[in-house]
Design a protein around this motif. Sequence first.
Motif, PDB file in Angstrom:
ATOM      1  N   UNK A 166     -19.273 -39.539  22.812  1.00  0.00           N
ATOM      2  CA  UNK A 166     -19.770 -38.288  22.232  1.00  0.00           C
ATOM      3  C   UNK A 166     -19.901 -37.173  23.366  1.00  0.00           C
ATOM      4  N   UNK A 167     -19.155 -36.083  23.151  1.00  0.00           N
ATOM      5  CA  UNK A 167     -19.568 -34.939  24.102  1.00  0.00           C
ATOM      6  C   UNK A 167     -20.390 -33.812  23.258  1.00  0.00           C
ATOM      7  N   UNK A 168     -21.212 -33.263  24.077  1.00  0.00           N
ATOM      8  CA  UNK A 168     -22.211 -32.416  23.674  1.00  0.00           C
ATOM      9  C   UNK A 168     -22.042 -31.063  24.564  1.00  0.00           C
ATOM     10  N   UNK A 169     -21.747 -30.047  23.884  1.00  0.00           N
ATOM     11  CA  UNK A 169     -21.676 -28.700  24.726  1.00  0.00           C
ATOM     12  C   UNK A 169     -22.493 -27.741  24.249  1.00  0.00           C
ATOM     13  N   UNK A 170     -23.575 -27.420  24.976  1.00  0.00           N
ATOM     14  CA  UNK A 170     -24.668 -26.529  24.675  1.00  0.00           C
ATOM     15  C   UNK A 170     -24.401 -25.188  25.289  1.00  0.00           C
ATOM     16  N   UNK A 171     -24.521 -24.002  24.348  1.00  0.00           N
ATOM     17  CA  UNK A 171     -24.464 -22.733  24.863  1.00  0.00           C
ATOM     18  C   UNK A 171     -25.432 -21.816  24.434  1.00  0.00           C
ATOM     19  N   UNK A 172     -25.477 -20.619  24.834  1.00  0.00           N
ATOM     20  CA  UNK A 172     -26.286 -19.531  24.291  1.00  0.00           C
ATOM     21  C   UNK A 172     -27.669 -19.368  25.178  1.00  0.00           C
ATOM     22  N   UNK A 173     -27.522 -19.782  26.036  1.00  0.00           N
ATOM     23  CA  UNK A 173     -28.874 -19.418  27.192  1.00  0.00           C
ATOM     24  C   UNK A 173     -28.318 -18.030  27.580  1.00  0.00           C
ATOM     25  N   UNK A 174     -29.490 -17.716  28.492  1.00  0.00           N
ATOM     26  CA  UNK A 174     -29.362 -16.236  29.167  1.00  0.00           C
ATOM     27  C   UNK A 174     -30.584 -15.849  29.479  1.00  0.00           C
ATOM     28  N   UNK A 175     -30.850 -14.571  29.993  1.00  0.00           N
ATOM     29  CA  UNK A 175     -31.953 -13.906  30.138  1.00  0.00           C
ATOM     30  C   UNK A 175     -32.434 -12.758  29.146  1.00  0.00           C
ATOM     31  N   UNK A 176     -33.498 -13.062  28.960  1.00  0.00           N
ATOM     32  CA  UNK A 176     -34.263 -12.217  27.828  1.00  0.00           C
ATOM     33  C   UNK A 176     -35.865 -11.939  28.261  1.00  0.00           C
ATOM     34  N   UNK A 177     -36.254 -10.796  27.919  1.00  0.00           N
ATOM     35  CA  UNK A 177     -37.467 -10.457  28.128  1.00  0.00           C
ATOM     36  C   UNK A 177     -38.649 -11.076  27.325  1.00  0.00           C
ATOM     37  N   UNK A 178     -39.783 -11.350  27.464  1.00  0.00           N
ATOM     38  CA  UNK A 178     -40.704 -12.033  26.993  1.00  0.00           C
ATOM     39  C   UNK A 178     -40.922 -11.103  25.437  1.00  0.00           C
ATOM     40  N   UNK A 179     -41.103 -12.112  24.470  1.00  0.00           N
ATOM     41  CA  UNK A 179     -41.183 -11.354  23.091  1.00  0.00           C
ATOM     42  C   UNK A 179     -39.952 -11.514  22.423  1.00  0.00           C
ATOM     43  N   UNK A 180     -38.842 -11.823  23.316  1.00  0.00           N
ATOM     44  CA  UNK A 180     -37.296 -11.593  22.811  1.00  0.00           C
ATOM     45  C   UNK A 180     -36.968 -12.824  22.001  1.00  0.00           C
ATOM     46  N   UNK A 181     -35.767 -12.898  21.642  1.00  0.00           N
ATOM     47  CA  UNK A 181     -35.110 -14.072  20.697  1.00  0.00           C
ATOM     48  C   UNK A 181     -33.824 -14.584  21.449  1.00  0.00           C
ATOM     49  N   UNK A 182     -33.649 -15.751  21.492  1.00  0.00           N
ATOM     50  CA  UNK A 182     -32.170 -16.632  21.660  1.00  0.00           C
ATOM     51  C   UNK A 182     -31.839 -17.675  20.857  1.00  0.00           C
ATOM     52  N   UNK A 183     -30.575 -17.798  20.466  1.00  0.00           N
ATOM     53  CA  UNK A 183     -30.382 -18.881  19.813  1.00  0.00           C
ATOM     54  C   UNK A 183     -29.289 -19.638  20.427  1.00  0.00           C
ATOM     55  N   UNK A 184     -29.751 -20.903  20.534  1.00  0.00           N
ATOM     56  CA  UNK A 184     -28.856 -22.122  21.179  1.00  0.00           C
ATOM     57  C   UNK A 184     -28.027 -22.636  20.478  1.00  0.00           C
ATOM     58  N   UNK A 185     -26.797 -23.047  20.949  1.00  0.00           N
ATOM     59  CA  UNK A 185     -25.951 -23.692  20.086  1.00  0.00           C
ATOM     60  C   UNK A 185     -25.438 -25.034  20.481  1.00  0.00           C
ATOM     61  N   UNK A 186     -25.133 -26.233  19.944  1.00  0.00           N
ATOM     62  CA  UNK A 186     -24.742 -27.418  20.593  1.00  0.00           C
ATOM     63  C   UNK A 186     -23.563 -27.795  19.725  1.00  0.00           C
ATOM     64  N   UNK A 187     -22.377 -28.124  20.343  1.00  0.00           N
ATOM     65  CA  UNK A 187     -21.350 -28.461  19.507  1.00  0.00           C
ATOM     66  C   UNK A 187     -21.047 -30.134  19.961  1.00  0.00           C
ATOM     67  N   UNK A 223     -34.854 -42.522  23.927  1.00  0.00           N
ATOM     68  CA  UNK A 223     -34.302 -42.883  22.656  1.00  0.00           C
ATOM     69  C   UNK A 223     -33.288 -42.033  22.377  1.00  0.00           C
ATOM     70  N   UNK A 224     -32.499 -41.264  23.254  1.00  0.00           N
ATOM     71  CA  UNK A 224     -31.372 -40.681  22.871  1.00  0.00           C
ATOM     72  C   UNK A 224     -30.105 -41.268  23.787  1.00  0.00           C
ATOM     73  N   UNK A 225     -28.983 -41.392  23.099  1.00  0.00           N
ATOM     74  CA  UNK A 225     -28.001 -42.017  23.720  1.00  0.00           C
ATOM     75  C   UNK A 225     -27.008 -40.943  24.474  1.00  0.00           C
ATOM     76  N   UNK A 226     -26.944 -39.802  24.293  1.00  0.00           N
ATOM     77  CA  UNK A 226     -26.025 -38.744  24.726  1.00  0.00           C
ATOM     78  C   UNK A 226     -26.572 -37.501  25.074  1.00  0.00           C
ATOM     79  N   UNK A 227     -26.475 -36.761  25.822  1.00  0.00           N
ATOM     80  CA  UNK A 227     -26.874 -35.491  26.303  1.00  0.00           C
ATOM     81  C   UNK A 227     -25.883 -34.556  26.880  1.00  0.00           C
ATOM     82  N   UNK A 228     -26.044 -33.329  26.587  1.00  0.00           N
ATOM     83  CA  UNK A 228     -25.237 -32.048  26.751  1.00  0.00           C
ATOM     84  C   UNK A 228     -25.643 -31.696  28.269  1.00  0.00           C
ATOM     85  N   UNK A 229     -24.772 -30.635  28.736  1.00  0.00           N
ATOM     86  CA  UNK A 229     -24.790 -30.396  30.326  1.00  0.00           C
ATOM     87  C   UNK A 229     -25.859 -29.232  30.694  1.00  0.00           C
TER      88      UNK A 229
END
Length: 126
Positions: free
Chosen positions: A1-22, A112-118
């Motif tokens: 299984x391959x897991x690819x995480x994305x969506x990180x970045x720099x944000x100010x306190x109080x802000x929002x981000x949405x992470x995705x994992x394919x 408990x987890x078998x696979x990890x993204x980067x």
Amino acid sequence: VQLQASGGGLVQAGGSLRLSCAASGRTFSSSAMGWFRQAPGKEREFVASKSWSGTSTVYADSVKGRFTISRDNAKNAVYLQMNSLKPEDTAVYYCSADYRSGRYGAPTKTIEYDYWGQGTLVTVSS
């Protein structure tokens, strides 16, 4: 299984981000999915998890009410919506897959987890 995480970045306190994992390489719909994070100098900690049926969801107390985990089995993806971010949320965020927990399991431990993204880095400035 391959897991690819994305969506990180720099944000100010109080802000929002949405992470995705394919996910690819194995039937995604039969895996529980989790998000963990690791801050510099600290151990990896649990953030949120969702069972493969979608009926069980668990959050760490530190993110409850601010973060939301969701999954789209048709797209083989899991998401982490992060609102009201705080500087202490700064960390590398990892998505993970578990195929042993069954229909309603939403594990909270790394073992408990078998696979990890980067990992994807989230930095929250004050």
